[in-house]
Write an enzyme that holds these catalytic residues in place. Structure first.
Site, PDB file in Angstrom:
ATOM      1  N   SER A   1       0.830  -1.202   0.000  1.00  0.00           N
ATOM      2  CA  SER A   1       0.000   0.000   0.000  1.00  0.00           C
ATOM      3  C   SER A   1       0.867   1.255   0.000  1.00  0.00           C
ATOM      4  O   SER A   1       1.921   1.287   0.637  1.00  0.00           O
ATOM      5  CB  SER A   1      -0.877  -0.014   1.250  1.00  0.00           C
TER       6      SER A   1
ATOM      7  N   TYR B   1      -1.363  -1.365  10.369  1.00  0.00           N
ATOM      8  CA  TYR B   1      -1.402  -1.644   8.921  1.00  0.00           C
ATOM      9  C   TYR B   1      -0.126  -1.160   8.243  1.00  0.00           C
ATOM     10  O   TYR B   1       0.528  -1.904   7.500  1.00  0.00           O
ATOM     11  CB  TYR B   1      -2.631  -0.968   8.306  1.00  0.00           C
TER      12      TYR B   1
HETATM   13  N1  LIG Z   1      -8.438  -1.643  -1.212  1.00  0.00           N
HETATM   14  C1  LIG Z   1      -7.404  -0.833  -1.256  1.00  0.00           C
HETATM   15  O1  LIG Z   1      -7.536   0.390  -1.477  1.00  0.00           O
HETATM   16  C2  LIG Z   1      -6.016  -1.358  -1.046  1.00  0.00           C
HETATM   17  C3  LIG Z   1      -4.937  -0.469  -1.224  1.00  0.00           C
HETATM   18  C4  LIG Z   1      -3.645  -0.959  -1.054  1.00  0.00           C
HETATM   19  C5  LIG Z   1      -3.441  -2.273  -0.722  1.00  0.00           C
HETATM   20  N2  LIG Z   1      -4.512  -3.112  -0.551  1.00  0.00           N
HETATM   21  C6  LIG Z   1      -4.232  -4.498  -0.199  1.00  0.00           C
HETATM   22  O2  LIG Z   1      -4.903  -5.350  -1.093  1.00  0.00           O
HETATM   23  C7  LIG Z   1      -5.113  -6.623  -0.484  1.00  0.00           C
HETATM   24  C8  LIG Z   1      -6.542  -7.070  -0.727  1.00  0.00           C
HETATM   25  O3  LIG Z   1      -7.402  -6.200  -0.010  1.00  0.00           O
HETATM   26  P1  LIG Z   1      -8.862  -5.774  -0.515  1.00  0.00           P
HETATM   27  O4  LIG Z   1      -8.844  -4.299  -0.662  1.00  0.00           O
HETATM   28  O5  LIG Z   1      -9.285  -6.631  -1.646  1.00  0.00           O
HETATM   29  O6  LIG Z   1      -9.709  -6.077   0.796  1.00  0.00           O
HETATM   30  P2  LIG Z   1     -10.798  -7.186   1.149  1.00  0.00           P
HETATM   31  O7  LIG Z   1     -11.886  -7.177   0.142  1.00  0.00           O
HETATM   32  O8  LIG Z   1     -11.120  -6.945   2.588  1.00  0.00           O
HETATM   33  O9  LIG Z   1     -10.006  -8.557   0.982  1.00  0.00           O
HETATM   34  C9  LIG Z   1      -9.076  -9.008   1.920  1.00  0.00           C
HETATM   35  C10 LIG Z   1      -8.957 -10.503   1.736  1.00  0.00           C
HETATM   36  O10 LIG Z   1      -7.950 -11.014   2.632  1.00  0.00           O
HETATM   37  C11 LIG Z   1      -8.513 -12.144   3.273  1.00  0.00           C
HETATM   38  N3  LIG Z   1      -7.859 -12.470   4.549  1.00  0.00           N
HETATM   39  C12 LIG Z   1      -7.776 -11.755   5.677  1.00  0.00           C
HETATM   40  N4  LIG Z   1      -7.104 -12.438   6.624  1.00  0.00           N
HETATM   41  C13 LIG Z   1      -6.752 -13.621   6.067  1.00  0.00           C
HETATM   42  C14 LIG Z   1      -6.056 -14.767   6.522  1.00  0.00           C
HETATM   43  N5  LIG Z   1      -5.589 -14.852   7.779  1.00  0.00           N
HETATM   44  N6  LIG Z   1      -5.856 -15.800   5.656  1.00  0.00           N
HETATM   45  C15 LIG Z   1      -6.332 -15.753   4.395  1.00  0.00           C
HETATM   46  N7  LIG Z   1      -7.025 -14.715   3.906  1.00  0.00           N
HETATM   47  C16 LIG Z   1      -7.233 -13.658   4.739  1.00  0.00           C
HETATM   48  C17 LIG Z   1      -9.976 -11.790   3.473  1.00  0.00           C
HETATM   49  O11 LIG Z   1     -10.739 -12.938   3.801  1.00  0.00           O
HETATM   50  P3  LIG Z   1     -12.141 -12.824   4.602  1.00  0.00           P
HETATM   51  O12 LIG Z   1     -13.189 -12.439   3.593  1.00  0.00           O
HETATM   52  O13 LIG Z   1     -12.327 -14.204   5.141  1.00  0.00           O
HETATM   53  O14 LIG Z   1     -11.965 -11.782   5.663  1.00  0.00           O
HETATM   54  C18 LIG Z   1     -10.259 -11.245   2.078  1.00  0.00           C
HETATM   55  O15 LIG Z   1     -10.450 -12.280   1.172  1.00  0.00           O
HETATM   56  C19 LIG Z   1      -4.731  -6.444   0.986  1.00  0.00           C
HETATM   57  O16 LIG Z   1      -3.439  -6.944   1.223  1.00  0.00           O
HETATM   58  C20 LIG Z   1      -4.740  -4.935   1.167  1.00  0.00           C
HETATM   59  O17 LIG Z   1      -3.899  -4.503   2.221  1.00  0.00           O
HETATM   60  C21 LIG Z   1      -5.789  -2.686  -0.709  1.00  0.00           C
END
Ligand SMILES: NC(=O)c1ccc[n+]([C@@H]2O[C@H](COP(=O)([O-])OP(=O)(O)OC[C@H]3O[C@@H](n4cnc5c(N)ncnc54)[C@H](OP(=O)(O)O)[C@@H]3O)[C@@H](O)[C@H]2O)c1
Length: 252
Positions: free
Chosen positions: A152, A174
């Site tokens: 991020s 985070y």
């Molecule tokens: N959205 C943004 O703006 C943004 C920006 C920069 C980076 N990111 C990064 O992108 C990645 C994906 O995030 P997202 O935005 O798509 O959010 P999201 O929709 O909340 O997805 C997060 C995913 O991680 C899974 N997860 C959490 N803990 C876990 C564990 N212990 N083992 C396996 N899976 C686990 C969640 O599963 P559950 O459904 O079971 O909770 C979900 O499938 C993350 O690393 C986040 O930090 C996102």
């Protein structure tokens, strides 16, 4: 040799994506499958993960589901065995699973940030990604594969003033977890250079997902496209020791 025979002799490229039941992980899986790869879509919840895999398979992708909680050593081991047994190689690992560490969406002040939240956020975003990568090293080495750690812009020192996490004590878990992940990308890349395995950290931008209550300004499609672009870039086109964003290399 006929062209068709040559094609058959080339093994299908394989990919594993974590946290792929929804959000960026699911879309990254969809896009990798659309490129003709065999994708192991993993998630910690059986029902949600298999539903996501079934939906993408119905679109024509070669996608199967495996349960993986990146904080559970047992599931890491069984997924590594599955990769060995089914593919014998791994071309792309996307460490996407992540948690925000923000409790109930509240902007807690510094005195209320719990050490437990700090631990669990580091455990998922950093330790989990490292442990899984380590377990999959044999398959990655066989393929001369690529590891993409989804990071991020909030975890860059360049953004600790002005916009970004400045003034947000609740984002310390985070940001710290993603900084640790970023340093790991750089050091792992060094460690693995001779084996042909490449490693990078890629930021998808501010994407509308559950993690930010869909406040992100980009679609999962665009965010995933950035990750997939660098997951599939030729090794000599992958920026080294770089913080990679949708706009290219940015300051750490
Ligand atoms: N959205 C943004 O703006 C943004 C920006 C920069 C980076 N990111 C990064 O992108 C990645 C994906 O995030 P997202 O935005 O798509 O959010 P999201 O929709 O909340 O997805 C997060 C995913 O991680 C899974 N997860 C959490 N803990 C876990 C564990 N212990 N083992 C396996 N899976 C686990 C969640 O599963 P559950 O459904 O079971 O909770 C979900 O499938 C993350 O690393 C986040 O930090 C996102």
């Amino acid at each position: 040799m006929m062209d068709s025979e040559r094609h058959e002799a080339t093994p299908r490229r394989t990919a594993l994506v974590t946290g792929a039941n929804k959000g960026l992980g699911k879309e990254i899986s969809r896009q990798l499958a659309a490129l003709g790869m065999s994708v192991l879509l993993t998630a910690r919840n059986d029902e949600l993960g298999s539903a996501a895999a079934a939906e993408l398979a119905a679109e024509g992708g070669d996608i199967r589901f495996a349960r993986l909680d990146v904080t559970e050593e047992k599931t890491i081991r069984s997924v590594a065995e599955l990769v060995d047994g089914s593919f014998g190689r791994l071309d792309i690992l996307v460490n996407n699973a992540g948690v925000s560490g923000v409790v109930r969406g509240e902007r807690l002040p510094l005195d209320e940030i719990s050490v437990e939240t700090l631990r669990s956020t580091l455990e998922t975003n950093f330790v989990g990604a490292f442990a899984l990568t380590q377990a999959l090293l044999p398959a990655l080495r066989t393929a001369g594969g690529r590891v993409v750690n989804v990071t991020s812009a909030l975890a860059t020192f360049a953004r600790t003033t002005g916009s970004g996490p400045a003034g947000r004590a609740d984002l310390i878990p985070y940001c710290a977890s993603k900084v640790a992940l970023n340093m790991t990308s750089v050091l792992l890349a060094d460690q693995l250079r001779e084996s042909g395995v490449t490693v990078c950290s890629v930021s998808p931008g501010y994407v509308a997902t559950d993690m930010n209550n869909f406040a992100g300004t980009k679609t999962v499609r665009d965010g995933a496209r950035t990750v997939v672009r660098f997951a599939t870039a030729a090794p000599d086109e992958l920026p080294d020791r770089a913080f990679i964003t949708e706009e290219g290399v940015a300051p750490w």
